[in-house]
Design an enzyme around this catalytic site. Structure first.
Site, short mmCIF file in Angstrom:
data_model
loop_
_atom_site.label_atom_id
_atom_site.label_comp_id
_atom_site.label_asym_id
_atom_site.label_seq_id
_atom_site.Cartn_x
_atom_site.Cartn_y
_atom_site.Cartn_z
CD GLU A 115 -2.95 -0.58 -0.13
OE1 GLU A 115 -3.22 0.59 -0.44
OE2 GLU A 115 -3.30 -1.56 -0.82
NE ARG A 153 16.45 8.43 -24.80
CZ ARG A 153 16.12 9.47 -25.56
NH1 ARG A 153 15.75 10.59 -25.01
NH2 ARG A 153 16.15 9.37 -26.88
CG ASP A 168 14.42 12.37 -28.44
OD1 ASP A 168 14.28 11.88 -29.57
OD2 ASP A 168 15.19 11.93 -27.58
#
Ligand code: SAH
Length: 250
Positions: A115, A153, A168
């Site tokens: 939880e 990256r 990107d």
């Protein structure tokens, strides 16, 4: 970047990070990984890391003490690290945060399970809570791995060409343009002729227009945050006009 994870599943973390671009960064030492399993810091025979929640209800809650000792061990390796806890209630992770993480020298990721974690640990030991998105995963490992991948990256020298990360999606507030490779003609369709033209200025213009157009179509929320210069606005206007023509919209 040096990262440490407090995790009940260190094998999952290590194995996942050995692959691809991130695996190469690990091999080269651009990324350093340390895992600390709270189970290794238990003192009872059952190696208990969780217990039932006060107040009742389903599920189990991660105990403070094994986490505290695992965190102590992590801090002895990464003394200057900020402690980031994985939580669906945290600040939403995005490319801006990935860029920020890629410049940090040390980060400790706390991966919850069950939880979640005893709130007292979160309140006193954690610098920031971060979420991968508005959904619940069964543990913090996959969210943390995703964040580490996205940050790694972006570090200089990790991708073959640093330029590729700059192009990107999200890097300049717009989505990426579509990409094509051989063959130029295929039963599924032809590559847009401009990409075969060898005219680099025209190709760059087309790509920018496609990026702006894709953002307009799919993520108007991103576009709303940008102030387009005149050149971009002209490119987008032409994209919108062509799109409306094609779809018969007035
Ligand atoms: N009861 C919690 C969810 C627990 S899921 C709630 O509803 O808020 C178990 C663990 O998975 C969490 O402690 C957290 O570490 C991780 N987790 C789940 N969803 C996540 C998300 N969207 N982003 C980051 N971590 C997440």
């Amino acid at each position: 970047m040096k990262v440490a994870l407090l995790t009940l599943f260190p094998d999952l973390v290590r194995q996942t990070l050995t692959m691809g671009v991130v695996g190469r960064a690990l091999e080269r030492g651009q990324l350093q990984l340390h895992c600390f399993n709270p189970r290794d810091y238990t003192t009872d025979n059952y190696r208990t890391v969780d217990d039932r929640p006060f107040g009742g209800g389903p599920g189990m809650v991660m105990l403070i003490e094994p986490l505290m000792r695992a965190l102590g061990a992590a801090r002895s390796v990464l003394p200057d690290a900020r402690v980031v806890s994985m939580s669906p209630q945290g600040r939403r992770f995005d490319q801006a945060l990935a860029i920020e993480y890629s410049t940090r020298a040390e980060i400790i990721f706390v991966c919850g399970r069950y939880e979640g974690i005893d709130q007292r640990f979160v309140d006193t030991q954690v610098d920031e809570e971060v979420s991968l998105g508005d959904f619940v995963t069964s543990g913090g490992e996959l969210p943390a791995l995703t964040m580490i991948d996205a940050a790694t990256r972006l570090m200089p020298g990790v991708l073959h060409t640093d330029q590729s990360a700059l192009e990107d999606s999200f890097m300049d507030g717009v989505l990426d343009c579509p990409h094509y490779t051989r063959p130029p003609q295929h039963p599924l369709g032809d590559v847009p002729p401009i990409l075969l033209s060898g005219n680099h200025a025209e190709i760059a213009r087309w790509r920018r227009q496609q990026s702006l157009g894709a953002t307009w179509l799919r993520r108007p929320d991103l576009l709303a945050k940008l102030t387009l210069n005149k050149r971009d606005q002209t490119l987008l206007d032409a994209f919108i006009a062509a799109h409306r023509d094609k779809n018969g919209v007035q």
